[in-house]
Design a protein around this motif. Structure first.
Motif, PDB file in Angstrom:
ATOM      1  N   LYS A 200       0.815  -1.222   0.000  1.00 23.93           N
ATOM      2  CA  LYS A 200       0.000   0.000   0.000  1.00 23.93           C
ATOM      3  C   LYS A 200       0.844   1.266   0.000  1.00 23.93           C
ATOM      4  CE  LYS A 200      -2.546  -1.192   3.610  1.00 23.93           C
ATOM      5  NZ  LYS A 200      -3.570  -1.069   4.699  1.00 23.93           N
ATOM      6  N   PHE A 201       1.946   1.251   0.774  1.00 19.29           N
ATOM      7  CA  PHE A 201       2.642   2.494   1.048  1.00 19.29           C
ATOM      8  C   PHE A 201       4.046   2.580   0.457  1.00 19.29           C
ATOM      9  CE2 PHE A 201      -0.380   1.974   4.605  1.00 19.29           C
ATOM     10  CZ  PHE A 201      -1.182   3.062   4.343  1.00 19.29           C
ATOM     11  N   GLU A 229      -5.180 -14.075   1.321  1.00 20.82           N
ATOM     12  CA  GLU A 229      -5.990 -12.887   1.036  1.00 20.82           C
ATOM     13  C   GLU A 229      -7.014 -13.083  -0.078  1.00 20.82           C
ATOM     14  OE1 GLU A 229      -5.890 -10.131   2.891  1.00 20.82           O
ATOM     15  OE2 GLU A 229      -4.416 -11.200   4.128  1.00 20.82           O
ATOM     16  N   GLY A 230      -6.877 -14.141  -0.862  1.00 24.53           N
ATOM     17  CA  GLY A 230      -7.838 -14.395  -1.925  1.00 24.53           C
ATOM     18  C   GLY A 230      -7.541 -13.680  -3.229  1.00 24.53           C
ATOM     19  N   ILE A 231      -6.519 -12.811  -3.224  1.00 26.86           N
ATOM     20  CA  ILE A 231      -6.090 -12.118  -4.436  1.00 26.86           C
ATOM     21  C   ILE A 231      -4.565 -12.062  -4.445  1.00 26.86           C
ATOM     22  CG2 ILE A 231      -8.159 -10.692  -4.728  1.00 26.86           C
ATOM     23  CD1 ILE A 231      -6.709  -8.408  -3.387  1.00 26.86           C
ATOM     24  N   SER A 232      -3.984 -11.773  -5.611  1.00 23.57           N
ATOM     25  CA  SER A 232      -2.533 -11.701  -5.729  1.00 23.57           C
ATOM     26  C   SER A 232      -2.009 -10.403  -5.125  1.00 23.57           C
ATOM     27  CB  SER A 232      -2.125 -11.776  -7.197  1.00 23.57           C
ATOM     28  OG  SER A 232      -2.538 -10.603  -7.884  1.00 23.57           O
ATOM     29  N   PRO A 233      -0.717 -10.344  -4.796  1.00 26.60           N
ATOM     30  CA  PRO A 233      -0.141  -9.091  -4.292  1.00 26.60           C
ATOM     31  C   PRO A 233      -0.317  -7.922  -5.257  1.00 26.60           C
ATOM     32  CG  PRO A 233       1.365 -10.906  -3.924  1.00 26.60           C
ATOM     33  CD  PRO A 233       0.263 -11.440  -4.768  1.00 26.60           C
ATOM     34  N   SER A 234      -0.135  -8.165  -6.546  1.00 30.28           N
ATOM     35  CA  SER A 234      -0.266  -7.079  -7.524  1.00 30.28           C
ATOM     36  C   SER A 234      -1.702  -6.562  -7.584  1.00 30.28           C
ATOM     37  CB  SER A 234       0.192  -7.551  -8.913  1.00 30.28           C
ATOM     38  OG  SER A 234      -0.539  -8.684  -9.313  1.00 30.28           O
ATOM     39  N   GLN A 235      -2.682  -7.470  -7.468  1.00 32.35           N
ATOM     40  CA  GLN A 235      -4.079  -7.043  -7.478  1.00 32.35           C
ATOM     41  C   GLN A 235      -4.415  -6.278  -6.200  1.00 32.35           C
ATOM     42  OE1 GLN A 235      -6.350  -7.402 -10.098  1.00 32.35           O
ATOM     43  NE2 GLN A 235      -7.416  -5.894  -8.826  1.00 32.35           N
ATOM     44  N   TYR A 236      -3.841  -6.715  -5.079  1.00 33.95           N
ATOM     45  CA  TYR A 236      -4.050  -6.008  -3.817  1.00 33.95           C
ATOM     46  C   TYR A 236      -3.529  -4.582  -3.916  1.00 33.95           C
ATOM     47  CZ  TYR A 236      -4.008  -4.898   1.153  1.00 33.95           C
ATOM     48  OH  TYR A 236      -4.217  -4.292   2.371  1.00 33.95           O
ATOM     49  N   ARG A 237      -2.336  -4.435  -4.481  1.00 36.06           N
ATOM     50  CA  ARG A 237      -1.756  -3.089  -4.653  1.00 36.06           C
ATOM     51  C   ARG A 237      -2.632  -2.234  -5.566  1.00 36.06           C
ATOM     52  NH1 ARG A 237       4.422  -2.806  -6.015  1.00 36.06           N
ATOM     53  NH2 ARG A 237       4.620  -2.234  -3.806  1.00 36.06           N
ATOM     54  N   LYS A 238      -3.125  -2.818  -6.615  1.00 38.16           N
ATOM     55  CA  LYS A 238      -3.979  -2.079  -7.556  1.00 38.16           C
ATOM     56  C   LYS A 238      -5.259  -1.627  -6.867  1.00 38.16           C
ATOM     57  CE  LYS A 238      -6.142  -2.467 -12.126  1.00 38.16           C
ATOM     58  NZ  LYS A 238      -6.376  -3.347 -13.295  1.00 38.16           N
ATOM     59  N   ASN A 239      -5.859  -2.527  -6.065  1.00 36.35           N
ATOM     60  CA  ASN A 239      -7.071  -2.160  -5.332  1.00 36.35           C
ATOM     61  C   ASN A 239      -6.794  -1.036  -4.341  1.00 36.35           C
ATOM     62  OD1 ASN A 239      -8.407  -4.158  -6.703  1.00 36.35           O
ATOM     63  ND2 ASN A 239      -8.483  -5.596  -4.992  1.00 36.35           N
ATOM     64  N   ALA A 240      -5.638  -1.109  -3.681  1.00 34.29           N
ATOM     65  CA  ALA A 240      -5.265  -0.075  -2.707  1.00 34.29           C
ATOM     66  C   ALA A 240      -5.129   1.279  -3.389  1.00 34.29           C
ATOM     67  CB  ALA A 240      -3.960  -0.455  -2.006  1.00 34.29           C
ATOM     68  N   GLU A 241      -4.550   1.289  -4.575  1.00 33.12           N
ATOM     69  CA  GLU A 241      -4.387   2.544  -5.317  1.00 33.12           C
ATOM     70  C   GLU A 241      -5.732   3.090  -5.788  1.00 33.12           C
ATOM     71  OE1 GLU A 241      -1.792   1.368  -8.422  1.00 33.12           O
ATOM     72  OE2 GLU A 241       0.032   1.478  -7.185  1.00 33.12           O
ATOM     73  N   ASN A 242      -6.621   2.181  -6.230  1.00 27.73           N
ATOM     74  CA  ASN A 242      -7.906   2.618  -6.764  1.00 27.73           C
ATOM     75  C   ASN A 242      -8.854   3.123  -5.690  1.00 27.73           C
ATOM     76  OD1 ASN A 242      -7.134   1.963  -9.349  1.00 27.73           O
ATOM     77  ND2 ASN A 242      -8.090  -0.060  -9.348  1.00 27.73           N
TER      78      ASN A 242
END
Length: 246
Positions: A200-201, A229-242
């Motif tokens: 995230k940061f 988490e049910g999603i990949s690290p890259s998808q988690y980062r993308k969700n955090a940005e969005n």
């Protein structure tokens, strides 16, 4: 040498704190200066400071919210909240966030000296005190506190048993009984929680995050992260940005 992070958006205040500490505390290493709440969280991840001087009124994310986030991965950090607001409710909020002390602007040098001397004395005492687990009381919290500080140091169950002078098999059963999870699963959860904040940061690539958390490789880290988490690290980062997950 103790690590200290300054989180202050006002340039003059930041320089004054920096000068006072460098002149009077040779045993303190200034690891960085943050000018926003998000930068405070990012630098705390990067440097793992022992002490944080945290201004409340900062852009993007205020000091109290930043402190709450930092406590997720540095639960025992010594944070001193600095504010110009001489109001009791701020002191109450700071106490709830687990801060060590509370100083009002403009900070008198003697107040800062007294505050830092008290913190350094407390840390020195902890550093020189042998770890002696209470034999006849419940000491799971001591074990969890130790893990919080050392889970990135290739800590294993054998090391933990030696540290607390316990039989390894007994410790394994005791740990699962008290936490509801195995030692290995607990360590993985801590690492994944740390990785979520890093995703995230920070802009660090996933392979660097995996290496920082002592995963064997990025693919294994991705597999473990997705399982939890049910999603990949890259998808988690993308969700955090969005959605600006905080």
């Amino acid at each position: 040498m103790y690590k200290l992070l300054i989180c202050e958006d006002e340039s003059l205040e930041r320089k004054a704190l920096n000068m006072i500490i460098q002149r009077h505390y040779p045993n303190i290493h200034l690891v960085g200066s943050a000018t926003t709440g998000f930068e405070a969280i990012k630098l705390a991840h990067q440097h793992l400071p022992d002490i944080i001087l945290m201004d409340i009124d900062m852009p993007q994310c205020n000091g109290l919210d930043a402190q709450k986030e930092i406590c997720n991965f540095l639960p025992n950090v010594n944070t001193v909240i600095i504010t110009a607001y001489n109001e009791f409710n701020y002191a109450q909020q700071a106490i709830k966030c687990g801060v060590t002390d509370f100083l009002l602007k403009p900070i008198a040098p003697n107040d800062l000296y007294n505050c830092l001397d008290k913190i350094l004395g407390s840390m020195k005492k902890k550093d020189t005190s042998p770890t002696v687990p209470p034999k006849y009381t419940d000491y799971i919290q001591e074990i969890l506190n130790y893990i919080d500080y050392h889970f990135l140091d290739d800590l294993n169950l054998s090391d933990l048993a030696c540290e607390f002078n316990l039989n390894e098999k007994y410790l394994s059963r005791y740990f699962k009984q008290k936490t509801g999870t195995s030692f290995t699963e607990y360590i993985i959860k801590l690492k994944i929680e740390r990785s979520k904040n890093m995703l995230k940061f920070s802009d660090a690539p996933i392979y660097e995050i995996a290496a920082d958390l002592n995963f064997n490789d990025a693919s294994y880290f991705t597999k473990v992260f997705q399982k939890q988490e049910g999603i990949s690290p890259s998808q988690y980062r993308k969700n955090a940005e969005n959605f600006q997950i905080v």
